[in-house]
Enzyme design. Structure first.
Site, PDB file in Angstrom:
ATOM      1  CE  LYS A 180      26.236 -11.342  19.060  1.00 50.21           C
ATOM      2  NZ  LYS A 180      25.505 -10.599  20.102  1.00 50.21           N
ATOM      3  N   GLY A 202      27.368  -3.544  12.678  1.00 53.76           N
ATOM      4  CA  GLY A 202      27.887  -3.109  13.977  1.00 53.76           C
ATOM      5  C   GLY A 202      29.023  -2.131  13.767  1.00 53.76           C
ATOM      6  CB  SER A 203      31.633  -0.911  16.042  1.00 48.86           C
ATOM      7  OG  SER A 203      32.408  -2.056  16.350  1.00 48.86           O
ATOM      8  CG  ASN A 204      35.598   0.512  10.871  1.00 45.69           C
ATOM      9  OD1 ASN A 204      36.719   0.174  11.236  1.00 45.69           O
ATOM     10  ND2 ASN A 204      35.288   0.751   9.613  1.00 45.69           N
ATOM     11  N   GLY A 243      33.631  -5.148  13.090  1.00 48.60           N
ATOM     12  CA  GLY A 243      33.484  -5.639  11.717  1.00 48.60           C
ATOM     13  C   GLY A 243      34.812  -6.084  11.127  1.00 48.60           C
ATOM     14  CD  GLU A 247      25.593  -0.333   7.955  1.00 44.94           C
ATOM     15  OE1 GLU A 247      26.515   0.497   8.160  1.00 44.94           O
ATOM     16  OE2 GLU A 247      24.575  -0.398   8.649  1.00 44.94           O
ATOM     17  CB  CYS A 270      24.393   3.110  10.289  1.00 47.75           C
ATOM     18  SG  CYS A 270      24.440   1.688  11.335  1.00 47.75           S
ATOM     19  CD  GLU A 308      29.138   5.095  13.463  1.00 50.94           C
ATOM     20  OE1 GLU A 308      29.747   4.094  13.893  1.00 50.94           O
ATOM     21  OE2 GLU A 308      28.154   5.026  12.695  1.00 50.94           O
TER      22      GLU A 308
HETATM   23  C1  UN1 Z   1      20.836   2.004  10.640  1.00 51.87           C
HETATM   24  O1  UN1 Z   1      20.989   3.089  11.156  1.00 51.87           O
HETATM   25  O2  UN1 Z   1      21.651   1.089  10.818  1.00 51.87           O
HETATM   26  O3  UN1 Z   1      17.746   4.987   6.592  1.00 51.87           O
HETATM   27  C2  UN1 Z   1      19.654   1.680   9.801  1.00 51.87           C
HETATM   28  C3  UN1 Z   1      17.526   4.876   7.797  1.00 51.87           C
HETATM   29  C4  UN1 Z   1      16.746   3.682   8.291  1.00 51.87           C
HETATM   30  C5  UN1 Z   1      17.664   2.541   8.568  1.00 51.87           C
HETATM   31  C6  UN1 Z   1      18.833   2.884   9.437  1.00 51.87           C
HETATM   32  N1  UN1 Z   1      15.763   3.317   7.309  1.00 51.87           N
HETATM   33  O4  UN1 Z   1      17.925   5.709   8.597  1.00 51.87           O
END
Ligand code: UN1
Length: 499
Positions: A178, A231-233, A236, A253, A287, A388
């Site tokens: 998805k 996605g978001s905490n 998740g 993650e 992230c 965040e």
């Molecule tokens: C993400 O932000 O979810 O290290 C991935 C990095 C990239 C991957 C980011 N190679 O910023």
């Protein structure tokens, strides 16, 4: 501006090797100018039933294909991605907004993952180990889990999909994917590449739709044994709770509150470059983005001044223009969240040094732009230093010494990435030991993870699993321990050891 072909615009689910029309559709927008790009399926849960059934059947055959052959297919996928790199990058910028240079980098990350995981097809190592009994052989091996579900975000719509689907496929699973509804073109392009490379039907299935309907249906479906989510905490946690209830393996993650630490002995120009790239690249929508700068008091003012000067050179606008350094925010909801945190920061007493406003770019009046923003006088407990924001907003936090810097880094509920700028080798080694994040950088910003290392983090960032790297295989495989007794007699473990 690029023009989408009618074929590219035609978005359908990909189930059992066929492109399936869905009557219920929703619009997808270009974040650079707010224009409608295409319509995407808003599927209902029946699509997951169909995908899961095809995946269940396909997986049985796929698991019997020797892993080196499965790997060859991934190698072909890598070659095709390489051939199509420029078009994929343009489509990525169109749907996501990130500047074209970064889009090329992201597509390259996917290509790297294809070749890396193709190599794994000739490894997928288990162990042989001595048995405690005579004439007995013991080994462990990785087995596919079966049908796996992957849920991917809009901010790295192709790279993260490859981190999850490639290890799943090389280790003999079938995948139900998805993608985020914000970024459907990358999902279609990757599914098409799999199709062209000759992946048997049903081994990968793409279902567009909402998290509430499609995500939930994936979690509920008994044939889907693993959910891998980025996605978001907040989401998740819900995914984990639901999966826990159903004894389903789940890999999460969920972002970060990443800091760059600048010590008094740092190369300040280098630190400014590192901060600029990791805080404002991808408009802060990674992230791994740097959203806190923890700086030694002796160099705090100097760093602030140089950073402010460097920020003035950031050009903001349509990511397809190669002169632009900061593209748009993904959508209005993303902008609203950033604006909310600007107000929170002001109310908390932080000093807004620059930025803080939505931006109108000439000829792109309906795009979602935000000024690169710097807060100073931020304390570690303020919400802008804890939560965040997912935008181009950085908080400067002054500290007295190294120990305080490490403590400040660790005093957040996330643990994805961290970085330290220092010339002192002793501090380097203490920092890499004591920073409690899954990724640590020395003399570089907080972004830039490479695909052959584990990606993920501690505390609120995850639940102990990792994307990419050889570690990703742990998410998509089960360990099987196999004992072969060739003594011709009954040997009882732990009992007949003296015989
Ligand atoms: C993400 O932000 O979810 O290290 C991935 C990095 C990239 C991957 C980011 N190679 O910023």
């Amino acid at each position: 501006m690029i023009t989408l072909t009618s074929e590219e615009k035609n978005l359908k689910n990909f189930i059992n090797g066929g492109w399936i029309e869905v009557s219920n559709k929703e619009k997808v927008y270009n974040p650079a100018n707010g224009e409608v790009l295409a319509e995407i399926p808003n599927s209902d849960s029946a699509a997951i039933d169909m995908a899961a059934e095809s995946a269940r059947i396909a997986q049985k055959e796929w698991a019997r294909v020797p892993a080196p052959q499965r790997a060859e297919l991934l190698y072909k996928v890598g070659i095709k991605m390489k051939e199509q790199k420029e078009r994929l990058s343009q489509l990525l910028t169109l749907e996501n907004g990130k500047v074209i240079e970064e889009a090329r980098g992201e597509v390259q990350e996917g290509i790297d993952m294809a070749f890396y995981m193709a190599g794994e097809g000739r490894r997928l190592f288990g162990q042989t180990t001595p048995s405690e009994l005579k004439d007995k052989f013991a080994m462990s091996q990785r087995c596919p889990v079966g049908v796996v579900g992957i849920i991917t975000p809009w901010n790295f719509p192709i790279a993260i999909a490859t981190w999850k689907s490639f290890p799943a496929i090389v280790s003999g699973n079938a995948v139900i994917w998805k993608p985020s509804s914000e970024t459907p073109f990358m999902a279609k392009a990757l599914a098409k590449i799999f199709e062209e490379a000759g992946l048997p039907k049903g081994v990968i299935n793409v279902v567009y739709g909402s998290g509430a309907t499609i995500g939930q249906a994936m979690i509920n479906h008994e044939a889907i044994r693993v959910i891998s989510f980025t996605g978001s905490n907040e989401t998740g946690r819900k995914v984990a709770t639901e999966c826990g209830r159903q004894l389903k393996k789940v890999s999460l993650e969920m972002g970060g509150k990443n800091a760059v630490i600048v010590m008094e002995d740092a190369d300040i120009d280098l630190a400014v470059e590192g901060i600029l790239w990791s805080a404002f690249g991808t408009s802060g929508q990674r992230c791994t983005a740097c959203s806190r700068v923890i700086v030694h008091k002796d160099v705090c003012k100097e760093l602030e001044n140089r950073l402010l000067k460097a920020m003035k050179d950031l050009t903001i606008g349509d990511g397809l223009n190669p002169n632009i350094k900061v593209g748009p925010i993904i959508n209005q909801a993303g902008l609203d969240k950033i604006l909310k945190y600007i107000e929170i920061g002001k109310e908390e007493g932080a000093n807004l040094v620059t930025g803080g406003k939505q931006l109108t770019v000439e000829n792109y009046e309906n795009g979602f732009y935000f000024e690169p923003t710097l807060f100073s006088d931020v304390t570690i407990d303020m919400r802008i230093a804890q939560e965040e924001i997912f935008g181009p907003v950085v908080s400067l936090i002054e500290v007295n010494d190294f120990d305080e810097a490490i403590a400040a880094n660790n005093k957040v509920k996330y643990g994805l990435s961290s970085s330290i700028f220092t010339q002192d080798v002793n501090r380097v080694f203490r920092a890499q030991r004591d920073l409690d994040t899954g990724i640590v950088y020395v003399n570089a910003g907080t972004t830039g993870a490479e695909i052959h290392l584990p990606f993920g983090g501690t505390k609120g960032t995850g639940n102990g699993h990792r994307d990419s790297g050889v570690q990703a295989l742990d998410v998509f495989t089960e360990w099987k321990a196999v004992y072969v007794d060739y003594s011709g007699k009954l040997q009882r473990a732990q009992i007949d050891t003296d015989a």
